[in-house]
Design an enzyme around this catalytic site. Sequence first.
Site, PDB file in Angstrom:
ATOM      1  N   ASN A 184       1.343  26.741  27.365  1.00 25.79           N
ATOM      2  CA  ASN A 184       2.256  25.675  27.411  1.00 25.79           C
ATOM      3  C   ASN A 184       3.818  26.226  27.058  1.00 25.79           C
ATOM      4  OD1 ASN A 184       3.760  23.419  26.935  1.00 25.79           O
ATOM      5  ND2 ASN A 184       2.699  23.052  24.895  1.00 25.79           N
ATOM      6  N   LYS A 219       6.628  24.506  26.928  1.00 20.59           N
ATOM      7  CA  LYS A 219       7.294  23.911  26.598  1.00 20.59           C
ATOM      8  C   LYS A 219       8.697  23.405  27.263  1.00 20.59           C
ATOM      9  CE  LYS A 219       4.911  24.555  22.048  1.00 20.59           C
ATOM     10  NZ  LYS A 219       4.601  24.173  20.746  1.00 20.59           N
ATOM     11  N   HIS A 261      -0.019  16.012  23.284  1.00 17.32           N
ATOM     12  CA  HIS A 261       0.415  16.989  22.421  1.00 17.32           C
ATOM     13  C   HIS A 261       1.095  16.581  21.199  1.00 17.32           C
ATOM     14  CE1 HIS A 261       2.655  20.455  21.050  1.00 17.32           C
ATOM     15  NE2 HIS A 261       1.744  21.308  21.666  1.00 17.32           N
ATOM     16  N   GLU A 275       3.513  17.209  19.607  1.00 16.85           N
ATOM     17  CA  GLU A 275       5.184  16.955  19.713  1.00 16.85           C
ATOM     18  C   GLU A 275       5.495  15.695  20.523  1.00 16.85           C
ATOM     19  OE1 GLU A 275       5.865  21.139  21.269  1.00 16.85           O
ATOM     20  OE2 GLU A 275       5.459  21.805  19.449  1.00 16.85           O
ATOM     21  N   GLU A 277      -5.689  20.925  18.234  1.00 21.08           N
ATOM     22  CA  GLU A 277      -4.384  21.626  17.690  1.00 21.08           C
ATOM     23  C   GLU A 277      -3.993  21.116  16.244  1.00 21.08           C
ATOM     24  OE1 GLU A 277      -2.198  23.569  21.328  1.00 21.08           O
ATOM     25  OE2 GLU A 277      -1.425  21.641  21.085  1.00 21.08           O
ATOM     26  N   GLY A 335       3.326  26.676  16.045  1.00 20.38           N
ATOM     27  CA  GLY A 335       4.385  27.165  15.979  1.00 20.38           C
ATOM     28  C   GLY A 335       4.730  27.879  14.694  1.00 20.38           C
ATOM     29  N   SER A 378      -0.760  28.819  17.037  1.00 18.82           N
ATOM     30  CA  SER A 378      -0.534  30.321  16.678  1.00 18.82           C
ATOM     31  C   SER A 378      -1.406  31.199  17.048  1.00 18.82           C
ATOM     32  CB  SER A 378      -0.263  30.153  15.213  1.00 18.82           C
ATOM     33  OG  SER A 378       0.953  29.500  14.902  1.00 18.82           O
TER      34      SER A 378
END
Length: 247
Positions: A8, A10, A95, A97, A165, A171, A209
Site C-alpha cells: 500500500n 498510500k 483502511h 486511515e 490491521e 506506521g 509495521s
Amino acid sequence: MRKLIAGNWKMNGLRADGAALARDLVSRAAKSPPSCDLLVCPPATLLAEIGSLLAGSRIALGGQDCHAEPKGAHTGDVSAPMLKDAGCAYVIVGHSERRQNHHESDATVRAKATAGLGAGLIPIVCVGETAAQRDAKQHLSVCGGQIAGSLPEIAGAGQLVVAYEPVWAIGTGRTPTTTDIAEVHAFIRAELKKRVANPDAVRILYGGSVNAKNAAEILGVANVDGALVGGASLDGASFWTIAQAAG
Ligand code: PEP
C-alpha cells in the site's frame, strides 16, 4: 494457500518514483519469481502508468479506495469501474486511515466492497482495533463488529480478502505478538465461517509495521495468509525480502 503480499503505497510517489519502484519490482520478479502472489496499490494518479509497467509480470495492481457509486457527481473520488479500467484487480476498502480521517462507517465500507465486487475487483476489507480498544481487551469485539458490518454479502471463494490491521501498529514500528496475531486471525477465520461459503479460501492478511526483519515470523503464524505492507513497500529491496519470506 498461496500467500498474498500487498504493498500500500498510500499518498506517496510522483511519476518518476513510482515508475522506478515498479521497474525494480518487475526486474526482481523476472530474476527470482516469488512463490507468493504480489500486489501493489499505488496512488490513483499512477495507476494507469504503473499498470502498463506491470503488464506481463506476475505483480497485480490495486486501488487504495473506491466510491460506492459507479459514476456521478463525486468530486475527487474514483469509482470501482474506473479502477478496473485502469488495470486493477484488487481494491483496498476500509483502511483505518479512511475510517478515521474520512469518517467511513462499516456501512460505507461494505458499500464500497460491494461496488468493487460488482466491477470485478477483489476487495481487501481492512479491520482492526485502536490502542485504547486493545487496552480495554475489546479487540475481538471491535474486529467482529467491523466484519459483521463491512463484509460484502455476496463474497465467495477467491472474491474477498480480509486484512487485520491493528490501528496502533500502522506506521509505528510496533507489532502485536505472534500470539496476539494468531488469536485475531483465528477469530476472523471463525467469523468468516459464519458468513461465507468457502471461508478457508478467503485470505486473511496481517498489516501493521511489517518489515524485512519481522516478516518471516509474522507470515509463519497460523491463519496469516499474507501481509498488507505500508512503509516497507516503498523500498523495492524490503518489499522483496518480505515477498521471499512468504515463500
Ligand atoms: C498500512 O497502512 O496498511 C500499513 C500496514 O502500514 P505500515 O506497514 O507502514 O505499518
